[in-house]
Design a protein around this motif. Structure first.
Motif, short mmCIF file in Angstrom:
data_model
loop_
_atom_site.label_atom_id
_atom_site.label_comp_id
_atom_site.label_asym_id
_atom_site.label_seq_id
_atom_site.Cartn_x
_atom_site.Cartn_y
_atom_site.Cartn_z
N HIS A 60 -16.22 -7.21 10.63
CA HIS A 60 -16.67 -8.17 11.64
C HIS A 60 -15.56 -8.32 12.68
O HIS A 60 -14.45 -7.82 12.49
N ASP A 61 -15.86 -9.00 13.77
CA ASP A 61 -14.92 -9.17 14.89
C ASP A 61 -14.38 -7.82 15.36
O ASP A 61 -13.16 -7.63 15.49
N MET A 94 -11.99 -6.78 11.52
CA MET A 94 -11.65 -7.62 10.38
C MET A 94 -12.49 -7.21 9.18
O MET A 94 -13.68 -6.94 9.31
N VAL A 95 -11.85 -7.18 8.02
CA VAL A 95 -12.55 -7.01 6.75
C VAL A 95 -12.08 -8.18 5.90
O VAL A 95 -10.90 -8.25 5.53
N GLN A 127 -20.21 2.26 14.91
CA GLN A 127 -20.40 2.34 13.46
C GLN A 127 -19.97 1.06 12.77
O GLN A 127 -20.67 0.54 11.89
N TYR A 128 -18.78 0.55 13.13
CA TYR A 128 -18.26 -0.65 12.47
C TYR A 128 -19.06 -1.88 12.85
O TYR A 128 -19.27 -2.77 12.03
N TYR A 154 -6.44 -1.95 12.14
CA TYR A 154 -6.36 -1.26 13.42
C TYR A 154 -6.48 0.24 13.18
O TYR A 154 -5.96 0.76 12.18
N THR A 155 -7.11 0.94 14.13
CA THR A 155 -7.04 2.39 14.11
C THR A 155 -5.81 2.81 14.90
O THR A 155 -5.14 1.98 15.52
N GLU A 156 -5.51 4.10 14.90
CA GLU A 156 -4.38 4.61 15.67
C GLU A 156 -4.70 4.57 17.17
O GLU A 156 -5.85 4.68 17.57
#
Length: 70
Positions: free
Chosen positions: A58-59, A27-28, A50-51, A34-36
């Motif tokens: 977050h989340d 979440m931003v 990293q995130y 979502y990534t691929e």
């Protein structure tokens, strides 16, 4: 008289085993991103670290799906 099933589990499976796919959900603000989907888990795990440590997302969650082709 009952007899035991002597077939191996892999002989009973109807779908061949395929590698799972992974993606990252995060979440931003109020938006979900979502990534691929990918079979490369180490890459998704690296993005997760990293995130998770970053300030803007977050989340952060790694999602998995099983791939069945048949």
């Amino acid at each position: 008289m009952a007899r035991a099933d002597t077939t191996v589990a892999t002989e009973r499976d109807t779908a061949p085993a395929q590698p799972d796919e992974w993606r990252l959900r995060y979440m931003v603000g109020d938006l979900t991103h979502y990534t691929e989907w990918t079979t490369d888990f180490p890459t998704v795990e690296n993005y997760y670290e990293q995130y998770r440590r970053g300030d803007y997302a977050h989340d952060v969650v790694i999602e998995r799906r099983a791939v069945i082709e048949g």
